[in-house]
Design an enzyme around this catalytic site. Structure first.
Site, PDB file in Angstrom:
ATOM      1  N   ASP A  62      46.779 -48.814  21.791  1.00 62.55           N
ATOM      2  CA  ASP A  62      45.912 -49.775  21.142  1.00 62.55           C
ATOM      3  C   ASP A  62      46.716 -50.866  20.431  1.00 62.55           C
ATOM      4  O   ASP A  62      47.904 -50.691  20.162  1.00 62.55           O
ATOM      5  CB  ASP A  62      45.068 -49.027  20.114  1.00 62.55           C
ATOM      6  CG  ASP A  62      43.644 -49.526  20.072  1.00 62.55           C
ATOM      7  OD1 ASP A  62      43.419 -50.698  20.443  1.00 62.55           O
ATOM      8  OD2 ASP A  62      42.766 -48.752  19.665  1.00 62.55           O
ATOM      9  N   LYS A 101      34.253 -58.414  26.293  1.00 57.29           N
ATOM     10  CA  LYS A 101      35.598 -57.941  26.610  1.00 57.29           C
ATOM     11  C   LYS A 101      36.038 -58.335  28.015  1.00 57.29           C
ATOM     12  O   LYS A 101      35.218 -58.611  28.890  1.00 57.29           O
ATOM     13  CB  LYS A 101      35.682 -56.428  26.451  1.00 57.29           C
ATOM     14  CG  LYS A 101      34.698 -55.662  27.320  1.00 57.29           C
ATOM     15  CD  LYS A 101      34.863 -54.156  27.142  1.00 57.29           C
ATOM     16  CE  LYS A 101      33.978 -53.409  28.128  1.00 57.29           C
ATOM     17  NZ  LYS A 101      34.235 -51.985  28.201  1.00 57.29           N
ATOM     18  N   HIS A 138      45.652 -54.179  17.429  1.00 54.62           N
ATOM     19  CA  HIS A 138      44.655 -55.032  16.796  1.00 54.62           C
ATOM     20  C   HIS A 138      45.338 -56.301  16.348  1.00 54.62           C
ATOM     21  O   HIS A 138      46.392 -56.252  15.718  1.00 54.62           O
ATOM     22  CB  HIS A 138      43.971 -54.284  15.657  1.00 54.62           C
ATOM     23  CG  HIS A 138      43.213 -53.103  16.158  1.00 54.62           C
ATOM     24  ND1 HIS A 138      43.712 -51.824  16.122  1.00 54.62           N
ATOM     25  CD2 HIS A 138      42.020 -53.030  16.801  1.00 54.62           C
ATOM     26  CE1 HIS A 138      42.849 -50.999  16.697  1.00 54.62           C
ATOM     27  NE2 HIS A 138      41.815 -51.701  17.124  1.00 54.62           N
ATOM     28  N   ARG A 147      36.932 -37.941  21.828  1.00 55.72           N
ATOM     29  CA  ARG A 147      35.558 -38.313  22.169  1.00 55.72           C
ATOM     30  C   ARG A 147      34.915 -37.132  22.864  1.00 55.72           C
ATOM     31  O   ARG A 147      35.487 -36.589  23.809  1.00 55.72           O
ATOM     32  CB  ARG A 147      35.543 -39.521  23.114  1.00 55.72           C
ATOM     33  CG  ARG A 147      36.150 -40.753  22.486  1.00 55.72           C
ATOM     34  CD  ARG A 147      36.070 -41.948  23.416  1.00 55.72           C
ATOM     35  NE  ARG A 147      36.752 -43.078  22.799  1.00 55.72           N
ATOM     36  CZ  ARG A 147      36.902 -44.261  23.378  1.00 55.72           C
ATOM     37  NH1 ARG A 147      36.423 -44.460  24.596  1.00 55.72           N
ATOM     38  NH2 ARG A 147      37.532 -45.235  22.767  1.00 55.72           N
ATOM     39  N   HIS A 168      40.718 -56.447  19.752  1.00 53.91           N
ATOM     40  CA  HIS A 168      41.152 -55.080  20.068  1.00 53.91           C
ATOM     41  C   HIS A 168      41.660 -55.138  21.502  1.00 53.91           C
ATOM     42  O   HIS A 168      41.024 -55.760  22.339  1.00 53.91           O
ATOM     43  CB  HIS A 168      39.979 -54.089  20.077  1.00 53.91           C
ATOM     44  CG  HIS A 168      39.059 -54.169  18.904  1.00 53.91           C
ATOM     45  ND1 HIS A 168      38.894 -53.128  18.050  1.00 53.91           N
ATOM     46  CD2 HIS A 168      38.247 -55.150  18.458  1.00 53.91           C
ATOM     47  CE1 HIS A 168      38.000 -53.451  17.130  1.00 53.91           C
ATOM     48  NE2 HIS A 168      37.597 -54.675  17.350  1.00 53.91           N
ATOM     49  N   GLN A 184      45.350 -43.835  23.019  1.00 51.59           N
ATOM     50  CA  GLN A 184      45.189 -45.213  23.483  1.00 51.59           C
ATOM     51  C   GLN A 184      46.407 -46.016  23.077  1.00 51.59           C
ATOM     52  O   GLN A 184      46.908 -45.864  21.967  1.00 51.59           O
ATOM     53  CB  GLN A 184      43.958 -45.846  22.837  1.00 51.59           C
ATOM     54  CG  GLN A 184      42.647 -45.301  23.349  1.00 51.59           C
ATOM     55  CD  GLN A 184      41.476 -46.017  22.719  1.00 51.59           C
ATOM     56  OE1 GLN A 184      41.379 -46.093  21.496  1.00 51.59           O
ATOM     57  NE2 GLN A 184      40.585 -46.558  23.530  1.00 51.59           N
ATOM     58  N   CYS A 203      40.255 -48.713  15.650  1.00 52.44           N
ATOM     59  CA  CYS A 203      40.143 -49.987  14.937  1.00 52.44           C
ATOM     60  C   CYS A 203      40.013 -49.862  13.421  1.00 52.44           C
ATOM     61  O   CYS A 203      40.681 -50.600  12.696  1.00 52.44           O
ATOM     62  CB  CYS A 203      39.060 -50.881  15.519  1.00 52.44           C
ATOM     63  SG  CYS A 203      37.725 -50.042  16.329  1.00 52.44           S
TER      64      CYS A 203
END
Length: 625
Positions: free
Chosen positions: A372, A453, A374, A352, A499, A370, A323
């Site tokens: 991902d 979420k 935004h 991670r 997100h 990911q 993000c």
RNA sequence: GCCAACGUAGCUCAGCCGGUAGAGCAGCGGUUUCGUAAACCGCAGGUCAAGGGUUCGAGUCCCUUCGUUGGCUCCA
């Protein structure tokens, strides 16, 4: 089966009226509450008999099985202290505190003792005690964990026990009337588990088992577990040469050429879908300064999982989430309300530091990409944007034939921002779900630290679920990073941020795909779609020519020119799970046709090469499964 | 990270009560040129996860570390 009771009857007597039900009834729902078969009924009670087909019936059955196991453990290992032993989705477990851990040999001995208890057909009896008596009773029996459980029960709670033979357990019930009703069971494995699930507490010994009403159903369950083992993505990943995990990089996957073909096909499909839905794509660095992560709040909430390094005396963190990168791109220029909603996708590589014990093949790794995105918008856009994402999720999962379920996760204890914002955000997500008619369950306290979420959980071939898609609403980051857009009024306003991921992580999704298809991917995803098998070396030139033609048609072919018998080549191609094989012998060289064999249906006979190509291209274009 | 089990050739596994490592498949070299799920012969391949200890002697017993597996916790 629904019925109205007469005074003084029991559900068991009701069941006895129907020979089938007499055999199958395990418990009853009386006026909405689950009760035992020997529960005394009053006139007019609404009674529904529960069998193994009902969740509560299943749980009652397996809960009694867990008591039988605990009784057996007490007999095999005197002095063992009891913790808790509930029924779970596919079976049951019981946690014990023992001097010596259990071994596989112990399981056999415990199973044998369980069989004895079942054969003895001991009656289960319920009794209740007032709190002080209950505590004293469990103290006398040497059960400190049970004492702790009783002490933590609310004041008004009824404290009930169940007794079978000399075994007594604190338990709310319900249970089967006697131990003889548990017909088929198996203890599956032992594991450590913390008392009350808290890692600061003592590690107890947990024994898992399962139970079914018939031997056949138990065998079918065991067969299903075997099938799961056969489909395991770690095994297939090696056999199909898709990826590897090595000691030198725990949790860091290596993608091999064939795995990379699969991954690229997935990305290609993903990019097309995003382009069609008005997304642009960005790529941001995998490292940013620590000060940036302090500003985003990740350092405070997530530092234990972050990798850090020092560059020219400045501390950097490897990104665990994408993000901030997306935010910095947004902040790189001024935005007008006319630009919004702005949808920026990123296939972002995150790291991670997961605990070593959490690692699991591709499903749980320490570095993953990911899918991902935004989304930046005005408050008026939120609901439609969320609905748009939900629709993309559904389209993606349907393409692969996945079943899925949806959860709405609310404010966690460790959170940023005030509760009113959380309330508002949660309500918006709820409305979006309602409006697209998506069934969901609430997952209390499981939101991200910056917002509530929506999670999509895919169900795999053996019923395990994996979180993949997630949609997170965020009012916090725009504040923290002082993000703005210029409204129609010429003033600066705060945008709202969403997100989201659809696949979740490329690694995990590929792992799930491997298991879903047992490695036999549909043609559009197969790393090799066609294998060219020559019978003698006279076919080599024709095979090379066909390979060129398939390549020109955009199909992925590989030739097997080895000096081996055709049966051997077919066997290998089948094991590699290649969708189509073309056998090339003298007849095909002569006629110019191809002899087609399908992975699924075997020999399809001879056809013109063009016919085969057209057919396969159609199969690929429609993403047929 | 915690509990337990495991770690022998690229893979799957054998190796007894401690006496210095073995098979099948894969690989390589030959022979064979073959029609829809395994042709034949030969060769090579190992610091027994790593390190330490006990012992005349350790793949085998003990300790430590690493990794894997099943759970717990955590999670895309």
């Amino acid at each position: 089966m629904e019925t109205i009771a007469k005074d003084g009857m029991t559900p068991f007597e009701l069941a006895a009226r129907d020979p089938e039900m007499k055999k199958q009834a395990l418990a009853a729902r009386v006026n909405g509450a689950v009760a035992e078969l020997w529960h005394p009924l009053a006139a007019g009670d609404q009674v529904e008999l529960l069998t193994f087909a009902d969740e509560e019936g299943r749980r009652t059955y397996r809960h009694t099985a867990s008591h039988i196991m605990a009784q057996a453990v007490k007999a095999v290992r005197p002095g063992t202290k009891l913790a808790i032993g509930p029924a779970i989705d596919n079976g049951f477990y019981y946690d014990f505190d023992t001097e010596e851990p259990f071994s596989t040999a112990d399981l056999a001995a415990i199973e044998k003792e369980m069989s004895r208890i079942v054969k003895a057909n001991e009656k289960l009896e319920r009794f209740e005690l007032p709190r002080p008596d209950a505590i004293r009773y469990m103290e006398e029996r040497g059960e400190p964990y049970k004492v702790e459980l009783i002490q933590d029960l609310p004041e008004e709670a009824v404290i009930s026990f169940y007794k079978q033979g000399d075994f007594v357990d604190l338990c709310a019930g319900p249970h089967l009337p006697s131990t003889g009703r548990v017909k088929a069971f198996k203890l599956t494995h032992v594991a450590g588990a913390y008392w009350r699930g808290d890692e600061h507490n003592k590690m107890l010994q947990r024994i898992y088992g399962t139970a079914f009403p018939t031997r056949e159903e138990l065998d079918a369950y065991i067969a299903r577990m075997e099938e799961a083992k056969r489909r395991d993505h770690r095994k297939l990943g090696r056999e199909l040469d898709l990826f590897s995990l090595v000691e030198e990089g725990p949790g860091f996957a290596f993608f091999h050429p064939k795995g990379m073909v699969l991954r690229n096909l997935l990305e290609e499909y993903w990019r097309k879908m995003h382009k069609d839905n008005g997304y642009s794509e960005i790529r941001t660095p995998i490292m940013l300064t620590k000060s940036m992560w302090e500003q985003s709040g990740h350092w405070d909430h997530y530092r234990d999982n972050m990798y850090t390094t020092l560059i020219d005396d400045v501390e950097f963190c490897v990104k665990p989430m994408n993000c901030p990168g997306g935010i910095l791109v947004y902040k790189n220029k001024m935005h007008s309300y006319r630009d919004l909603p702005l949808r920026m996708a990123e296939l972002g590589l995150v790291h991670r530091h997961e605990m070593s014990g959490a690692l699991h093949g591709l499903m749980r790794v320490r570095a993953f990409t990911q899918d991902d995105a935004h989304l930046f918008m005005t408050p008026e856009h939120i609901k439609d944007e969320i609905k748009g994402v939900i629709r993309m999720d559904c389209e993606m999962y349907d393409t692969f034939g996945f079943k899925y379920s949806v959860e709405l996760s609310t404010m966690p204890e460790d959170h940023m921002g005030d509760e009113a914002d959380w309330e508002k955000a949660t309500e918006t997500l709820r409305q979006a779900l309602e409006e697209v008619g998506m069934p969901y369950v609430i997952n209390e306290g499981d939101g991200a630290f910056y917002g509530p979420k929506i999670d999509f959980h895919l169900e795999d071939c053996i019923g395990r679920t994996w979180q993949c898609g997630t949609i997170q609403l965020d009012f916090q980051m725009p504040e923290r990073f002082d993000m703005t857009y210029v409204g129609q009024d010429g003033e600066k306003h705060r945008p709202v941020m969403v997100h989201r991921t659809i696949l979740g992580s490329m690694e995990r999704f590929i792992g799930i795909l491997i298991e879903q298809f047992a490695g036999a991917f549909p043609a559009w995803l197969s790393p090799v779609q066609v294998k060219l098998l020559t019978i003698t070396e006279r076919g080599d030139a024709r095979a090379a020519e066909i390979e060129r033609l398939l390549d020109a048609a955009g199909l992925r072919a590989e030739k097997d020119l080895r000096n081996e018998k055709i049966g051997f080549k077919i066997r290998e191609a089948q094991m590699e799970k290649v969708p189509y094989m073309l056998v090339i012998g003298d007849k095909e060289i002569e006629s110019g046709e191809v002899a087609v064999r399908s992975r699924k249906d075997g020999d399809l006979g001879v056809m013109a090469l063009d016919t085969f190509i057209a057919r396969l291209k159609e199969e690929v274009a429609t993403k047929a499964m």
